[in-house]
Design an enzyme around this catalytic site. Structure first.
Site, short mmCIF file in Angstrom:
data_model
loop_
_atom_site.label_atom_id
_atom_site.label_comp_id
_atom_site.label_asym_id
_atom_site.label_seq_id
_atom_site.Cartn_x
_atom_site.Cartn_y
_atom_site.Cartn_z
N ASP A 69 24.08 -12.46 41.96
CA ASP A 69 25.20 -12.88 42.80
C ASP A 69 26.47 -12.76 41.95
OD1 ASP A 69 26.69 -13.86 44.93
OD2 ASP A 69 25.24 -15.42 45.41
N TYR A 70 27.59 -12.98 42.57
CA TYR A 70 28.89 -12.71 41.97
C TYR A 70 29.07 -13.43 40.63
CZ TYR A 70 33.93 -11.64 42.22
OH TYR A 70 35.20 -11.17 41.99
#
Length: 737
Positions: free
Chosen positions: A261-262
Site C-alpha cells: 500500500d502507499y
C-alpha cells in the site's frame, strides 16, 4: 510472448533495470514538467531511475496513458511496457453503490456483472490493474474503510471476493482488469477502529474469520495482493515473512505480484521494525514484496543491499519475474496500450451500464423501518416534502469513486423531476455540516473550510418547517458528509451530524409522518433517531444511479429487498458487535446466574439495534415446515434442508432465505451462529415455494484445538429464516462414517 523470450529479457537486464521494475510512481513523474527539481526531489529518488520504473499509479485516460507509454518505451532498452494501476474500487464512470451497500444485495452474481461494467470502462481508459476488491472483514463501524468492505461475515465476504475478482478479470480478455485483492491481512480489525492502527489477534481467529475472504480471491485467480498497513502478530504486514512467504506464497500457492500500500515500506521505520530505509527495503524484499508503491526505498537501497551482500540478487530476479509474467499475461508486450481506446467516452456510462448500476443500487437499499406501512408513498394522493442536504446532492457516490462525474450522477430531486411526480416539493433544510473545519486539513482543502452562519442556518430551517407544514408526508434525506467515511474517516461518534439532528428534531415536532433516507458509509447508531421517524431507508452511498433507485423504492416502483451485511449497533459502547459471537460462560439469555452476574451491560442491551441479515420488504414473508432429509450427517453423507416460504401479502417480493448453523460442543469455543448458505427467491402475491439447501461436512470444518482444519463429531443446530435473529430451528448429529 513465449516464456523463453521473457526469460531472455530477464537474463539480459542490468541490476538497475531490474530494480526499476519493482518501483511504482505516480503520474507527475511522467509529465512534461522538470522531474528532478519537483516530484523526484520531494520523494528523494534519483531521477535516473524513472526511466526504468515498471508501473504507474492513478493515471487514467486513453490519450494520457498512451502518451506516457510511448514516451517510456522510446527510452526502454528492452521495450518492457509500463503497467497502469489505479483505484477503481466500485466504479469508474458508472459507479455502483459502495461495497458495504453491495453486501446488502446478498446477490454475488449481480455484483459480478456490475464489476464487468467497471472493468470495461476502466480498461478503455487505459488501466491494466485495479486496486480492488477490498475483502477485509469488518466488525467495527468506527473504521472509515468499512465503506469498502462487504461486511462482518466470513462466508458472505468470501462469496463476494470470488464474484468481484471474476467480474474484474474474466479470462483477462477484452475489457478486463487484473485484480489486486487488499488489504492483506486483517486490516479490518484495527484497534479502536482507527485507520493505520495496530491489529493483534490469535492465529486461530485470523485463520478462521479473517483469512478466508483473501483466500477466496486468490483461489478465484486474483493476479495481485496488496499488503496492509497494520501489524500481524506484532510484525507489519509488509515485512511479515510468515504472512507473505509462508502462508500466502507457500501454503496458498500464490505466485502473483505482491504490492505494498502507499509508502508502506518506508513506514516500517515508523512502526519501529526498521532503523532506516535500507533495513526497511531488506525486510520487504525478504518477505517477497515485489512492488514498492510511491517511496524511494527500493530505488535507492536495493542495489547497495545486493552489492554489500546483504541480500541475494535472486530475490530481485524472482520479484521481477513475477512482474514480467503479469505484463505478459495481460498481452502488453504485443500491445502496450492493451484496450485503451481514444473513443473511450462512448463506452462510459452507457444506457446498459446505467441499467446494471441501477439494479445494484435498488437491491442495495435496506428498509429498516416501515411503521403502519407508510411506504410506499403515493405522489398522486399525498403532498410530499423532500427535505435535507442530500435531496439535490451529487455527493452520493462515496469517497473512493474518484473517476465519477457529476453529470452522470442522478440526485433524488432530478429523479423526481424526471418522473414528473405531482405534489412533491423540495427544501435544503440545512447543510451537511455546520462547520466544515471539523473535517481536518484534507476536508478544508476539499470543502474550503466553510462555516455556516446562524442566520443561514435559521433561514434554511424555517424554509423546511414551512414546507413540511404544508405537506402530508416529509421525506428527510440526511447522512454523513462524504469525507466522514472512507480512508482516514474513522469516527467515534456514529450518529448524524449535529446540524442535521437539529433539523430532524424540529420537523419531528410538527407531528407529520417522516420517512428518513440515510446516506452513509458505515452502520450508524440510530437508537435516538429511530423513534422520531416512521420509516427508514438505508441508502448507503448508492452510486451514480442512486437517486433513481431511491425514488423507485419510495414510490413502490421497486419493492426493497436489501438485507444488512453488517450489524447496526444500539450504542457505540457495544463495538465491536457482530452476530457470530462466542456465547461466554455466562450468556445473558440462558445463564442461571443472577441477572447482575452475567455478560452484559448495565445500561444498554447486548443486542444490536438492527442485526446482521435484517431488512424489511413491502411484502410479508412467512416461514414454515423446516425439515431435514436425515437427523444424521456423516463425512460421506450430506443432508438436505427444506423450508417453505410464503408471500402472504398482495405485493410481489424478493426474499433472502438464510441458513445458519451452530456447533454445540467443540474442542474450542464455537460461535452462536454461522452463516453457511443463502438463496434469493422471488414470490408472487400469496405464492408459496419450497427452498432447499444441501449441507455437507466440509462446511462444518474449523480450526480445532490442535489447529487442524477439520470437522468434529457432535450435535449441531440449523437455523433457517429471514435474518440472523428471525428463524426456525432444527438439529442433527454429525458422525464419522
Amino acid at each position: 510472448m513465449k516464456e523463453s523470450s521473457l526469460k531472455a529479457i530477464l537474463n539480459d537486464l542490468t541490476l538497475k533495470e531490474k530494480i526499476g521494475q519493482l518501483i511504482q510512481l505516480s503520474g507527475e513523474f511522467f509529465g512534461d514538467a522538470e522531474v528532478s527539481t519537483g516530484p523526484a526531489a520531494k520523494l528523494g529518488i534519483n531521477p535516473e531511475m524513472i526511466a526504468y520504473v515498471g508501473s504507474v499509479l492513478n493515471v487514467s485516460g486513453s490519450q494520457k496513458t498512451k502518451e506516457i507509454q510511448n514516451r517510456y518505451l522510446e527510452k526502454s532498452r528492452h521495450k518492457i511496457p509500463l503497467l497502469f494501476m489505479g483505484d477503481v474500487v466500485y466504479g469508474y464512470r458508472t459507479v455502483l453503490p459502495i461495497p458495504l451497500g453491495q453486501g446488502a444485495t446478498w446477490n454475488p452474481e449481480l455484483i459480478k456483472k456490475g464489476y464487468q461494467v467497471i472493468s470495461k470502462e476502466a480498461s478503455k481508459a487505459g488501466l491494466h490493474v485495479t486496486f480492488a476488491p477490498m475483502v477485509d472483514l469488518v466488525r467495527d463501524p468506527r473504521w472509515g474503510r468499512c465503506l469498502e468492505s462487504n461486511g462482518e461475515d466470513t462466508y458472505l465476504n468470501s462469496v463476494y471476493a470470488k464474484a468481484m475478482v471474476e467480474g474484474f478479470q474474466g479470462n483477462l480478455g477484452e475489457g478486463a482488469l487484473a485484480s489486486c485483492v487488499k488489504h492483506f491481512a486483517a486490516y479490518g480489525a484495527v484497534e479502536g477502529g482507527r485507520d493505520y492502527n495496530t491489529v493483534d489477534m490469535s492465529e486461530r481467529r485470523l485463520r478462521q474469520d479473517y483469512l478466508p475472504s483473501y483466500q477466496a480471491a486468490v483461489d478465484a485467480g486474483a493476479e495481485l495482493v496488496m499488503t496492509s498497513f497494520n501489524t500481524v502478530d506484532g510484525i507489519p504486514a509488509t515485512a511479515n515473512q510468515w504472512l507473505l512467504k509462508d502462508l500466502l506464497r507457500q501454503e496458498w500457492g500464490f505466485d502473483g505480484v505482491i504490492i505494498t500500500d502507499y509508502a508502506a515500506i518506508q513506514e516500517l521505520i515508523a512502526h519501529g521494525v526498521a532503523r532506516d530505509e535500507k533495513q526497511a527495503s531488506q525486510l520487504a524484499i525478504e518477505a517477497s514484496v515485489d512492488i514498492d508503491m510511491k517511496t524511494a526505498c527500493y530505488a535507492n537501497q536495493l542495489a547497495p543491499l545486493v552489492e554489500n551482500g546483504k541480500i541475494s540478487e535472486k530475490l530481485i530476479d524472482e520479484a521481477v519475474w513475477r512482474i514480467l509474467k503479469l505484463k505478459n499475461k495481460l498481452g502488453l508486450f504485443e500491445n502496450p496500450y492493451r484496450f485503451a481506446d481514444d473513443e473511450e467516452e462512448q463506452f462510459m456510462h452507457t444506457a446498459e451500464n446505467q441499467k446494471q448500476a441501477l439494479e445494484v443500487a435498488r437491491q442495495s437499499l435496506v428498509l429498516l423501518k416501515n411503521e403502519n406501512h407508510i411506504l410506499p408513498l403515493n405522489p398522486n394522493k399525498q403532498t410530499i416534502a423532500l427535505i435535507g442536504p442530500y435531496v439535490d446532492s451529487k455527493s452520493i457516490i462515496g469517497l473512493w469513486a474518484i473517476h465519477g462525474k457529476d453529470e452522470n450522477i442522478t440526485s433524488i430531486k432530478e429523479a423526481v423531476e424526471k418522473r414528473q411526480l405531482p405534489q412533491v416539493s423540495f427544501a435544503n433544510g440545512c447543510d451537511f455540516l455546520e462547520d466544515y473545519r471539523t473535517l481536518g486539513s484534507f476536508g478544508e482543502l476539499v470543502s474550503g473550510g466553510k462555516v455556516n452562519t446562524p442566520e443561514s442556518i435559521a433561514r434554511d430551517l424555517q424554509e423546511a418547517i414551512n414546507l413540511a407544514n404544508q405537506s402530508d408526508v416529509v421525506v428527510l434525506a440526511l447522512g454523513e458528509h462524504t469525507l466522514q467515511s472512507g480512508e482516514a474517516g474513522s469516527r467515534a461518534n456514529l450518529t448524524l451530524p449535529e446540524l442535521q439532528l437539529r433539523l430532524l428534531d424540529e420537523i419531528a415536532k410538527l407531528g407529520k409522518p417522516i420517512v428518513l433516507v440515510l446516506f452513509n458509509g458505515r452502520p450508524l447508531v440510530l437508537t435516538d433517531i429511530e423513534p422520531k421517524v416512521d420509516a427508514i431507508i438505508e441508502a448507503w452511498f448508492p452510486g451514480s444511479e442512486g437517486g433513481d433507485a431511491i425514488v423507485d423504492v419510495l414510490t413502490g416502483v421497486y419493492n426493497p429487498s436489501g438485507r444488512l451485511s453488517m450489524s447496526f449497533p444500539y450504542h457505540v459502547g457495544q463495538i465491536p458487535i457482530y452476530y457470530n459471537y462466542f456465547n461466554t460462560g455466562r450468556p445473558v439469555k440462558t445463564s442461571t446466574h443472577s441477572d447482575r452476574f452475567m455478560s452484559k451491560y448495565l445500561d444498554i442491551p447486548n443486542d444490536p439495534l438492527y442485526p446482521f441479515g435484517y431488512g424489511l420488504s413491502y411484502s410479508i414473508f412467512k416461514y414454515s415446515n423446516l425439515r431435514l432429509s436425515s437427523s444424521t450427517m456423516s463425512n460421506t453423507k450430506p443432508i438436505t434442508i427444506w423450508i417453505d416460504v410464503e408471500n402472504t401479502s398482495d405485493i410481489k417480493g424478493m426474499e433472502t432465505v438464510q441458513l445458519y448453523i451452530r456447533d454445540i460442543v467443540g474442542s474450542v469455543v464455537r460461535p452462536v451462529k454461522e452463516l453457511k448458505d443463502f438463496q434469493k427467491v422471488v414470490l408472487e402475491p400469496k405464492q408459496k415455494k419450497t427452498v432447499s439447501f444441501t449441507l455437507s461436512e466440509s462446511q462444518l470444518r474449523f480450526f480445532t484445538k490442535n489447529m487442524d482444519f477439520a470437522f468434529e463429531e457432535g450435535q449441531f443446530e440449523i437455523y433457517v429464516g429471514h435474518s440472523s435473529e428471525e428463524n426456525l430451528k432444527e438439529s442433527f448429529e454429525l458422525i464419522r462414517s
